[in-house]
Each structure stands twice: as C-alpha cells, then as structure tokens.
Design a protein around this motif. Structure first.
Motif, PDB file in Angstrom:
ATOM      1  N   TRP A  50       0.828  -1.213   0.000  1.00 22.96           N
ATOM      2  CA  TRP A  50       0.000   0.000   0.000  1.00 22.96           C
ATOM      3  C   TRP A  50       0.859   1.258   0.000  1.00 22.96           C
ATOM      4  N   LEU A  51       2.004   1.207   0.679  1.00 24.43           N
ATOM      5  CA  LEU A  51       2.858   2.386   0.810  1.00 24.43           C
ATOM      6  C   LEU A  51       3.865   2.540  -0.329  1.00 24.43           C
ATOM      7  N   LYS A  52       3.937   1.575  -1.230  1.00 24.66           N
ATOM      8  CA  LYS A  52       4.910   1.624  -2.329  1.00 24.66           C
ATOM      9  C   LYS A  52       4.805   2.914  -3.148  1.00 24.66           C
ATOM     10  N   PRO A  53       3.601   3.373  -3.546  1.00 24.99           N
ATOM     11  CA  PRO A  53       3.528   4.636  -4.303  1.00 24.99           C
ATOM     12  C   PRO A  53       4.111   5.827  -3.527  1.00 24.99           C
ATOM     13  N   LEU A  54       3.918   5.853  -2.210  1.00 24.13           N
ATOM     14  CA  LEU A  54       4.480   6.922  -1.392  1.00 24.13           C
ATOM     15  C   LEU A  54       6.004   6.836  -1.376  1.00 24.13           C
ATOM     16  N   HIS A  55       6.555   5.623  -1.271  1.00 25.00           N
ATOM     17  CA  HIS A  55       8.003   5.432  -1.302  1.00 25.00           C
ATOM     18  C   HIS A  55       8.580   5.897  -2.645  1.00 25.00           C
ATOM     19  N   THR A  56       7.906   5.554  -3.716  1.00 26.03           N
ATOM     20  CA  THR A  56       8.360   5.960  -5.053  1.00 26.03           C
ATOM     21  C   THR A  56       8.371   7.488  -5.178  1.00 26.03           C
ATOM     22  N   LEU A  57       7.337   8.131  -4.701  1.00 20.89           N
ATOM     23  CA  LEU A  57       7.260   9.592  -4.740  1.00 20.89           C
ATOM     24  C   LEU A  57       8.373  10.220  -3.912  1.00 20.89           C
ATOM     25  N   LEU A  58       8.615   9.692  -2.721  1.00 19.74           N
ATOM     26  CA  LEU A  58       9.679  10.206  -1.854  1.00 19.74           C
ATOM     27  C   LEU A  58      11.043   9.989  -2.493  1.00 19.74           C
ATOM     28  N   ARG A  59      11.271   8.792  -3.049  1.00 17.90           N
ATOM     29  CA  ARG A  59      12.550   8.494  -3.703  1.00 17.90           C
ATOM     30  C   ARG A  59      12.810   9.462  -4.854  1.00 17.90           C
ATOM     31  N   ASP A  60      11.819   9.673  -5.691  1.00 19.88           N
ATOM     32  CA  ASP A  60      11.989  10.578  -6.829  1.00 19.88           C
ATOM     33  C   ASP A  60      12.265  12.005  -6.366  1.00 19.88           C
ATOM     34  N   ALA A  61      11.589  12.434  -5.308  1.00 19.14           N
ATOM     35  CA  ALA A  61      11.805  13.792  -4.794  1.00 19.14           C
ATOM     36  C   ALA A  61      13.219  13.932  -4.233  1.00 19.14           C
ATOM     37  N   VAL A  62      13.646  12.984  -3.402  1.00 15.64           N
ATOM     38  CA  VAL A  62      14.982  13.055  -2.804  1.00 15.64           C
ATOM     39  C   VAL A  62      16.057  13.017  -3.885  1.00 15.64           C
ATOM     40  N   MET A  63      15.911  12.145  -4.852  1.00 17.98           N
ATOM     41  CA  MET A  63      16.930  11.997  -5.892  1.00 17.98           C
ATOM     42  C   MET A  63      16.997  13.204  -6.825  1.00 17.98           C
ATOM     43  N   SER A  64      15.992  14.077  -6.802  1.00 23.10           N
ATOM     44  CA  SER A  64      16.006  15.250  -7.681  1.00 23.10           C
ATOM     45  C   SER A  64      16.812  16.408  -7.091  1.00 23.10           C
ATOM     46  N   TYR A  65      17.190  16.344  -5.818  1.00 20.30           N
ATOM     47  CA  TYR A  65      17.922  17.440  -5.192  1.00 20.30           C
ATOM     48  C   TYR A  65      19.401  17.406  -5.557  1.00 20.30           C
ATOM     49  N   LEU A  66      20.039  18.574  -5.477  1.00 19.67           N
ATOM     50  CA  LEU A  66      21.438  18.696  -5.887  1.00 19.67           C
ATOM     51  C   LEU A  66      22.416  18.066  -4.902  1.00 19.67           C
ATOM     52  N   ARG A  67      22.139  18.184  -3.614  1.00 19.64           N
ATOM     53  CA  ARG A  67      23.049  17.649  -2.594  1.00 19.64           C
ATOM     54  C   ARG A  67      22.429  16.425  -1.942  1.00 19.64           C
ATOM     55  N   LEU A  68      23.124  15.302  -2.063  1.00 18.59           N
ATOM     56  CA  LEU A  68      22.666  14.054  -1.458  1.00 18.59           C
ATOM     57  C   LEU A  68      23.766  13.483  -0.579  1.00 18.59           C
ATOM     58  N   PHE A  69      23.356  12.837   0.467  1.00 19.74           N
ATOM     59  CA  PHE A  69      24.270  12.130   1.355  1.00 19.74           C
ATOM     60  C   PHE A  69      23.796  10.684   1.379  1.00 19.74           C
ATOM     61  N   ALA A  70      24.739   9.747   1.310  1.00 22.82           N
ATOM     62  CA  ALA A  70      24.336   8.339   1.253  1.00 22.82           C
ATOM     63  C   ALA A  70      25.167   7.499   2.213  1.00 22.82           C
ATOM     64  N   ASP A  71      24.542   6.454   2.708  1.00 15.79           N
ATOM     65  CA  ASP A  71      25.211   5.482   3.548  1.00 15.79           C
ATOM     66  C   ASP A  71      24.815   4.097   3.060  1.00 15.79           C
ATOM     67  N   GLU A  72      25.805   3.260   2.839  1.00  8.61           N
ATOM     68  CA  GLU A  72      25.564   1.894   2.395  1.00  8.61           C
ATOM     69  C   GLU A  72      25.985   0.948   3.514  1.00  8.61           C
ATOM     70  N   THR A  73      25.084   0.061   3.885  1.00 11.12           N
ATOM     71  CA  THR A  73      25.349  -0.876   4.969  1.00 11.12           C
ATOM     72  C   THR A  73      25.027  -2.285   4.503  1.00 11.12           C
ATOM     73  N   PRO A  74      25.976  -3.238   4.656  1.00 15.99           N
ATOM     74  CA  PRO A  74      25.640  -4.630   4.347  1.00 15.99           C
ATOM     75  C   PRO A  74      24.601  -5.142   5.352  1.00 15.99           C
ATOM     76  N   LEU A  75      23.616  -5.881   4.862  1.00 20.99           N
ATOM     77  CA  LEU A  75      22.523  -6.331   5.698  1.00 20.99           C
ATOM     78  C   LEU A  75      22.209  -7.790   5.400  1.00 20.99           C
ATOM     79  N   PRO A  76      22.292  -8.678   6.401  1.00 22.60           N
ATOM     80  CA  PRO A  76      21.898 -10.062   6.161  1.00 22.60           C
ATOM     81  C   PRO A  76      20.378 -10.160   6.038  1.00 22.60           C
TER      82      PRO A  76
END
Length: 114
Positions: A50-76
């Motif tokens: 049910w929340l997938k469309p909201l996640h997609t909208l948030l992802r697209d909005a965040v990825m459109s900004y000029l400054r991004l910070f990212a953290d990658e963590t291995p997860l079992p």
C-alpha cells in the motif's frame, strides 16, 4: 477504521520504535488480545504494498535534489529455500539544504539492493 488504526499502530511500533512482532504479540497477550505473529507479518507485507507509491514519490523527490548524502550498509537477509541468509546492501539516501539555506526540506529515503 479500527482495523486501519491497528495496522498503523503495529507498523509504527515495528519500524518507528524497533519493536519486533513477537514482542508486540506478547504485549497484546498481556491485554488478553490474541493476535498471531504470522498474521501481523502478513499485514506488514500488505502495508508495504500500500505504501509503495508513497516510497516511489519520496525516492523521486529526494533523488532530484542537488546535494545528497548516502550510507551503504551490508545487511543479512533471510534467503527462503536455501536455509540461510544472503548479504544485501541497505542504502539511506538523504538531503538537507538547511545549512546552505537551500529550498530542499530535509528528507531521507531507504532502499534495499539484493
């Protein structure tokens, strides 16, 4: 309406307060409410769909900004059928323009790469 409120409560307790479903089951049992953990797990999957469309909208909005910070963590992650876990990558991608007085509101999106 009551069912939606119960689902929202369980989701917020699980993801917002890191309260596992087995603990929530114990808490409900203390109030004489029988709620199966497998049922709650099924509800988590339904809520995610049910929340997938909201996640997609948030992802697209965040990825459109000029400054991004990212953290990658291995997860079992459980690997059904193989009887063990596999290592996936969990990403937190954030933006916050406040220190630069920019227009972007603070936001973070989480993604899992298998």
């Amino acid at each position: 309406m009551v069912m939606e409120a119960l689902l929202a409560h369980i989701v917020v307790m699980k993801y917002g307060y890191q309260l596992p479903l087995y603990r929530q089951k114990q808490m409900f049992a203390a109030q004489r409410i029988t709620l199966d953990r497998q049922t709650m797990a099924s509800w988590m999957g339904r809520a995610a769909r049910w929340l997938k469309p909201l996640h997609t909208l948030l992802r697209d909005a965040v990825m459109s900004y000029l400054r991004l910070f990212a953290d990658e963590t291995p997860l079992p992650v459980l690997d059904p059928g193989r009887g063990r876990t596999k290592v996936c990558q969990f990403w937190a991608i954030a933006t916050d323009d406040r220190p630069w007085r920019g227009p972007a509101p603070p936001a973070v999106v989480y993604m899992l790469a298998e």
